[in-house]
Design a protein around this motif. Structure first.
Motif, PDB file in Angstrom:
ATOM      1  N   THR A 202     -26.237  18.520 -57.011  1.00 15.29           N
ATOM      2  CA  THR A 202     -25.092  18.871 -57.849  1.00 15.29           C
ATOM      3  C   THR A 202     -25.277  18.362 -59.268  1.00 15.29           C
ATOM      4  O   THR A 202     -24.962  19.063 -60.245  1.00 15.29           O
ATOM      5  CB  THR A 202     -23.810  18.281 -57.239  1.00 15.29           C
ATOM      6  OG1 THR A 202     -23.646  18.779 -55.907  1.00 15.29           O
ATOM      7  CG2 THR A 202     -22.593  18.662 -58.061  1.00 15.29           C
ATOM      8  N   LEU A 203     -25.787  17.162 -59.424  1.00 18.52           N
ATOM      9  CA  LEU A 203     -26.039  16.606 -60.758  1.00 18.52           C
ATOM     10  C   LEU A 203     -27.014  17.462 -61.543  1.00 18.52           C
ATOM     11  O   LEU A 203     -26.882  17.630 -62.751  1.00 18.52           O
ATOM     12  CB  LEU A 203     -26.561  15.168 -60.623  1.00 18.52           C
ATOM     13  CG  LEU A 203     -27.066  14.486 -61.894  1.00 18.52           C
ATOM     14  CD1 LEU A 203     -25.948  14.366 -62.922  1.00 18.52           C
ATOM     15  CD2 LEU A 203     -27.646  13.116 -61.569  1.00 18.52           C
ATOM     16  N   ASP A 206     -25.292  21.988 -60.947  1.00 16.97           N
ATOM     17  CA  ASP A 206     -23.947  22.546 -61.050  1.00 16.97           C
ATOM     18  C   ASP A 206     -23.709  23.074 -62.470  1.00 16.97           C
ATOM     19  O   ASP A 206     -24.052  22.408 -63.455  1.00 16.97           O
ATOM     20  CB  ASP A 206     -22.894  21.486 -60.716  1.00 16.97           C
ATOM     21  CG  ASP A 206     -21.539  22.107 -60.438  1.00 16.97           C
ATOM     22  OD1 ASP A 206     -21.206  22.282 -59.257  1.00 16.97           O
ATOM     23  OD2 ASP A 206     -20.812  22.428 -61.401  1.00 16.97           O
ATOM     24  N   ARG A 212     -20.934  17.762 -62.946  1.00 13.24           N
ATOM     25  CA  ARG A 212     -22.170  16.984 -63.057  1.00 13.24           C
ATOM     26  C   ARG A 212     -21.863  15.544 -63.452  1.00 13.24           C
ATOM     27  O   ARG A 212     -22.497  14.602 -62.963  1.00 13.24           O
ATOM     28  CB  ARG A 212     -23.115  17.626 -64.075  1.00 13.24           C
ATOM     29  CG  ARG A 212     -23.561  19.024 -63.715  1.00 13.24           C
ATOM     30  CD  ARG A 212     -24.813  19.445 -64.469  1.00 13.24           C
ATOM     31  NE  ARG A 212     -24.665  19.354 -65.899  1.00 13.24           N
ATOM     32  CZ  ARG A 212     -24.205  20.336 -66.671  1.00 13.24           C
ATOM     33  NH1 ARG A 212     -23.816  21.479 -66.104  1.00 13.24           N
ATOM     34  NH2 ARG A 212     -24.137  20.196 -67.977  1.00 13.24           N
ATOM     35  N   GLN A 239     -30.503  17.257 -68.835  1.00 11.71           N
ATOM     36  CA  GLN A 239     -29.108  17.464 -69.182  1.00 11.71           C
ATOM     37  C   GLN A 239     -28.979  17.855 -70.653  1.00 11.71           C
ATOM     38  O   GLN A 239     -29.696  17.341 -71.514  1.00 11.71           O
ATOM     39  CB  GLN A 239     -28.283  16.193 -68.911  1.00 11.71           C
ATOM     40  CG  GLN A 239     -28.277  15.755 -67.460  1.00 11.71           C
ATOM     41  CD  GLN A 239     -27.629  16.782 -66.553  1.00 11.71           C
ATOM     42  OE1 GLN A 239     -26.680  17.457 -66.932  1.00 11.71           O
ATOM     43  NE2 GLN A 239     -28.139  16.879 -65.324  1.00 11.71           N
TER      44      GLN A 239
END
Length: 289
Positions: A202-203, A206, A212, A239
């Protein structure tokens, strides 16, 4: 729109400000979202407004649904009783079935008063009911099956985090639901569980930055799991949301993980990263060295 923050005019912010609410809910078309993100990279004022909107939406999603007032039920029952009374008053009356005395006399039959016929009918119905009840009792005793052993019914196990994040149709749950599930993970997941890998996925994958962000914080609470530290280090270069980047830097510094030195060094020198993120990465390097 100019390329330098020093040359931006207030008219630029006035142009982009109406799009901020939709952008906070990730509802803008890709072309508009890309253009707005280019403006946000150069405009701290709009970035602050966007963050405030996301915080407001998050708090609104957490508000409980309003309960109907108690008087609503009483008003409904009163209206229902009035409707029943009106229907009952409009029911047509059914005349009793009585054979005319003159017709029976003309046919040569005997006229039986209504009260006598009714009494005889009631006694016949009572006798038939008693006989039927007796026959049913005897048949029930003869045909009663052997008692079956009681089987303990075990409740179905609660679905795991992965099953809750994904519906049966294979579509992801709503962003609000995913955010709730991930935020509650530290209270339902233990280090070593398979759900830790779900949080790591998920981190990294998503589409919602708030989800996140919640996944990163949930993983930090589960830092006793050996998979958490490397996962946070590997997630930092991937990210792009400033809030997620800053949160990951703070978590890695709190973990005192030396493996974060390389991605922090790289992040502190990237020209396309916001200055506040580069500054946070430089501070993290100073704390870990």
């Amino acid at each position: 729109m100019t390329s330098s923050a020093d040359n931006l005019l207030p008219a630029d912010c006035a142009h982009w400000e109406p799009l901020l609410p939709a952008h906070a809910e990730h509802a803008l078309p890709p072309t508009d979202a890309e253009a707005l993100n280019a403006h946000l990279r150069e405009c701290p004022t709009c970035r602050q407004q966007l963050q405030q909107l996301r915080t407001l939406l998050h708090h609104l999603d957490e508000l409980p649904a309003p309960a109907p007032p108690p008087a609503l039920r009483a008003n409904f029952l009163q209206a229902l009783n009035q409707e029943k009374a009106a229907l009952k008053g409009n029911e047509p009356e059914v005349a009793p079935l009585v054979v005319a005395h003159s017709e029976k006399a003309a046919a040569g039959g005997t006229v039986i008063p209504l009260w006598e016929a009714s009494a005889a009918g009631r006694w016949l119905r009572v006798a038939a009911a008693v006989a039927l009840l007796a026959v049913g009792t005897v048949l029930g005793l003869l045909l009663q099956p052997a008692a079956l052993p009681e089987v303990a019914i075990r409740p179905a196990p609660a679905p795991g985090l992965a099953a809750q994040l994904t519906t049966l149709a294979g579509q992801p749950a709503s962003a609000n639901r995913r955010l709730q599930l991930v935020s509650e993970a530290p209270t339902t997941v233990q280090p070593g569980d398979a759900a830790v890998q779900v949080l790591i996925t998920t981190l990294n994958a998503d589409p919602n930055p708030n989800v996140r962000l919640a996944a990163a914080e949930a993983l930090y609470h589960l830092r006793a799991d050996p998979r958490v530290g490397p996962a946070l280090v590997q997630a930092l270069p991937n990210q792009t949301d400033p809030n997620v980047q800053i949160t990951l830097i703070e978590l890695l510094v709190a973990l005192r993980d030396k493996r974060a030195l390389a991605p922090l060094e790289q992040l502190s020198r990237q020209p396309n990263v916001l200055p506040v993120v580069r500054q946070q990465a430089q501070q993290g390097l100073g704390l870990l060295i």
